[in-house]
Scaffold this motif. Sequence first.
Motif, PDB file in Angstrom:
ATOM      1  N   GLN A 213       3.355   2.792  -0.616  1.00 34.11           N
ATOM      2  CA  GLN A 213       4.389   2.035  -1.309  1.00 34.11           C
ATOM      3  C   GLN A 213       4.573   0.634  -0.709  1.00 34.11           C
ATOM      4  O   GLN A 213       5.609   0.002  -0.878  1.00 34.11           O
ATOM      5  N   GLY A 216       7.721  -0.639   1.403  1.00 33.44           N
ATOM      6  CA  GLY A 216       8.991  -0.983   0.782  1.00 33.44           C
ATOM      7  C   GLY A 216       8.986  -2.236  -0.060  1.00 33.44           C
ATOM      8  O   GLY A 216      10.059  -2.678  -0.517  1.00 33.44           O
ATOM      9  N   THR A 219      10.918  -1.965  -3.375  1.00 33.36           N
ATOM     10  CA  THR A 219      12.295  -1.464  -3.390  1.00 33.36           C
ATOM     11  C   THR A 219      13.273  -2.461  -3.987  1.00 33.36           C
ATOM     12  O   THR A 219      14.375  -2.090  -4.367  1.00 33.36           O
ATOM     13  N   ILE A 260       9.806   1.219  -7.335  1.00 33.85           N
ATOM     14  CA  ILE A 260       9.140   1.895  -6.221  1.00 33.85           C
ATOM     15  C   ILE A 260       8.485   3.187  -6.691  1.00 33.85           C
ATOM     16  O   ILE A 260       7.427   3.587  -6.187  1.00 33.85           O
ATOM     17  N   GLN A 261       9.074   3.839  -7.688  1.00 36.09           N
ATOM     18  CA  GLN A 261       8.451   5.042  -8.250  1.00 36.09           C
ATOM     19  C   GLN A 261       7.209   4.691  -9.059  1.00 36.09           C
ATOM     20  O   GLN A 261       6.217   5.421  -9.017  1.00 36.09           O
ATOM     21  N   PRO A 280       9.940   9.160   3.616  1.00 33.08           N
ATOM     22  CA  PRO A 280      11.376   9.212   3.325  1.00 33.08           C
ATOM     23  C   PRO A 280      12.173   9.704   4.527  1.00 33.08           C
ATOM     24  O   PRO A 280      11.741  10.593   5.257  1.00 33.08           O
ATOM     25  N   ARG A 281      13.356   9.118   4.695  1.00 29.37           N
ATOM     26  CA  ARG A 281      14.193   9.483   5.844  1.00 29.37           C
ATOM     27  C   ARG A 281      15.531  10.070   5.417  1.00 29.37           C
ATOM     28  O   ARG A 281      16.404  10.283   6.255  1.00 29.37           O
ATOM     29  N   ASN A 282      15.689  10.317   4.112  1.00 28.84           N
ATOM     30  CA  ASN A 282      16.897  10.978   3.642  1.00 28.84           C
ATOM     31  C   ASN A 282      16.580  11.696   2.339  1.00 28.84           C
ATOM     32  O   ASN A 282      15.489  11.532   1.762  1.00 28.84           O
ATOM     33  N   GLU A 285      15.658   9.506  -0.834  1.00 29.78           N
ATOM     34  CA  GLU A 285      14.303   8.973  -0.815  1.00 29.78           C
ATOM     35  C   GLU A 285      13.282  10.081  -1.074  1.00 29.78           C
ATOM     36  O   GLU A 285      12.261   9.861  -1.736  1.00 29.78           O
ATOM     37  N   SER A 288      13.302  10.800  -4.752  1.00 28.92           N
ATOM     38  CA  SER A 288      12.677   9.697  -5.477  1.00 28.92           C
ATOM     39  C   SER A 288      11.160   9.848  -5.480  1.00 28.92           C
ATOM     40  O   SER A 288      10.506   9.664  -6.513  1.00 28.92           O
ATOM     41  N   CYS A 289      10.607  10.198  -4.326  1.00 21.36           N
ATOM     42  CA  CYS A 289       9.160  10.407  -4.235  1.00 21.36           C
ATOM     43  C   CYS A 289       8.724  11.575  -5.115  1.00 21.36           C
ATOM     44  O   CYS A 289       7.707  11.496  -5.820  1.00 21.36           O
TER      45      CYS A 289
END
Length: 310
Positions: A213, A216, A219, A260-261, A280-282, A285, A288-289
């Motif tokens: 991606q 970012g 984003t 981003i998607q 992803p960190r949450n 995210e 979304s992926c």
Amino acid sequence: MNFISINGLETKVSQLIMGSDYFMPEKIDLVSEILEAYIRIGGNTIDTAHIYCGGKSEVAIGLWLKQRGKREDIVILTKGAHHDAAGPRVHAEAIRQDLLESLERLQTDYVDLYALHRDDPNVPVGPIMEALNSHIQAGRIRAIGASNWTHQRIQEANDYAARHGLTGFSFSSPNLSLAKAKEPYWEGCVSADADTCAWHTASGLPLLSWSSQARGFFTGRYRPDDLSDPDTVRVFYSEANWERLRRAEELAAKRGVTAIQIALAYVLNQPFPTAALIGPRNQAEMESCAEATQIRLTPEEIRWLEDVEA
């Protein structure tokens, strides 16, 4: 979740591969939370490397694997033979040393996917393939690949393997993203260009993309006048990439998704098998992926997104 097949593995690999370059045993609760969230969206493959966080990434994954059990349900991709302060070290002893240390840290006796983290074009492919095959025969590796190797070197290595009755590379892991890198993000890194993609289309060799991606770029937080991230500016700031971002935003608006998607879907909808390393960190995210894996892009849409005059 969609999956791809890689020669040498009975288990299929999820198209989203969880990156772990920030994992540490000191943050094992966070690591467990992220990995369990990743499992919930259908992922089954974790990417790491001998050098990540000075080895702490592999240690953290090993702790999680031990806590969770069911090692056979998880595909582990790790990498070794990265250069050090003295220079390139793509040779049999470095491969052996890094692999054995990685296995110890991961608390396992085999890795599903093993990739050479860098190349050294001055080393003939023969001894490299012989060394890797010795570990396949010993049961330490299921399938081998190359990270940041050119497709020409991979073809040379696989030709050697075919001539000598050896197992060749089953996958490649360069950077592939909708935003095209102007120069390597890190020294010795390789980004897939049009010739590389044409080779993958012809050969059918799976491509596992890092920075899928573009770190970012899609984003929406980057704009031409924002120079706060020197590396992103250096690698991805170009008129062509700003146009690709504009087109991704336009297509996203039509599809009711985010740019981003669309960028992630671009990687996953190539005419050859692909998977994308994600970070992803949450939960948002992660979801979304996962949603991006369901976006289908036509060949015409892919060409429209990428074919921008430099």
